[in-house]
Design an enzyme around this catalytic site. Structure first.
Site, PDB file in Angstrom:
ATOM      1  N   SER A  22       0.864  -1.175   0.000  1.00 43.14           N
ATOM      2  CA  SER A  22       0.000   0.000   0.000  1.00 43.14           C
ATOM      3  C   SER A  22       0.902   1.226   0.000  1.00 43.14           C
ATOM      4  CB  SER A  22      -0.950  -0.037   1.199  1.00 43.14           C
ATOM      5  OG  SER A  22      -1.870   1.029   1.140  1.00 43.14           O
ATOM      6  N   HIS A  46      -2.715  -0.931  -3.359  1.00 43.44           N
ATOM      7  CA  HIS A  46      -3.957  -0.182  -3.165  1.00 43.44           C
ATOM      8  C   HIS A  46      -4.002   1.014  -4.116  1.00 43.44           C
ATOM      9  CE1 HIS A  46      -4.438  -1.811   1.195  1.00 43.44           C
ATOM     10  NE2 HIS A  46      -4.833  -2.679   0.284  1.00 43.44           N
ATOM     11  N   ASP A  55      -4.670  -4.731   5.639  1.00 44.62           N
ATOM     12  CA  ASP A  55      -4.949  -5.600   4.511  1.00 44.62           C
ATOM     13  C   ASP A  55      -3.711  -6.451   4.201  1.00 44.62           C
ATOM     14  OD1 ASP A  55      -6.239  -6.752   2.336  1.00 44.62           O
ATOM     15  OD2 ASP A  55      -5.757  -5.098   0.979  1.00 44.62           O
TER      16      ASP A  55
END
Length: 191
Positions: free
Chosen positions: A12, A39, A132
């Protein structure tokens, strides 16, 4: 590391630079498919595949629905769609609800790839600003695959690697350069 059939990578915040380092170590004739989720905002066109391809001097594709996974190919998830691996080793895109506020979500790719590849999967979780990927990485490990977490001290944003370490003990905790060196020495499965 021997017997690897596929590599999945999640990142991310700070992930583009991390991918440059990690994927930049792949040898010219790398024969293992690599699937990446970074992401991305839902509402914009992504140029991640093009940017990586220019920087890495190797083919990088944005994943397409029903695309058969090819040896040695690098795939990246596009914006607004979860990326998953089907049991016939093709890619699938879906617009199910975001996971950890993200679509594409790392957990989504990791769990589906573990179901498809089992012990032949190597999962790698890099820098990021949410949790995540932590559950997905633990799922890979519990499915017989191998796992690597970027050393949180080496990460631009340590939350994602720290969340993974809180859930399970990976096979390796490495710096970005260490992960790149590991990838360069992987041996594909002879199956």
């Amino acid at each position: 590391m021997k017997g690897v059939r596929a590599v999945v990578i999640g990142a991310s915040a700070g992930g583009v630079t991390a991918l440059f380092t990690v994927l930049g170590s792949l040898p010219e004739h790398f024969a293992i498919p690599v699937l990446c989720v970074l992401h991305l905002p839902d509402d914009r066109h992504s140029q991640l595949a093009e940017v990586l391809e220019r920087r890495l001097h190797r083919p990088v594709r944005q994943a397409a629905d029903k695309q058969v996974i090819s040896a040695g190919q690098v795939y990246v998830a596009g914006p607004g769609y979860h990326l998953s691996v089907e049991t016939d080793f093709s890619l699938s895109l879906s617009q199910e609800e975001p996971v950890h506020f993200s679509r594409p979500a790392i957990d989504y790719l990791f769990t589906s790839a573990a179901d498809a590849y089992g012990a032949g999967l190597l999962g790698i979780l890099l820098t990021g600003a949410n949790e995540d990927g932590a559950e997905g990485l633990a799922y890979i490990k519990n499915s017989g695959g191998r796992t690597v977490v970027q050393d949180p001290r080496d990460a631009q944003v340590a939350l994602m690697p720290e969340a993974a370490l809180a859930l399970h003990q990976p096979d390796l905790i490495l710096s970005l350069s260490g992960i790149g060196q590991l990838l360069a020495t992987l041996e594909p499965c002879a199956c």
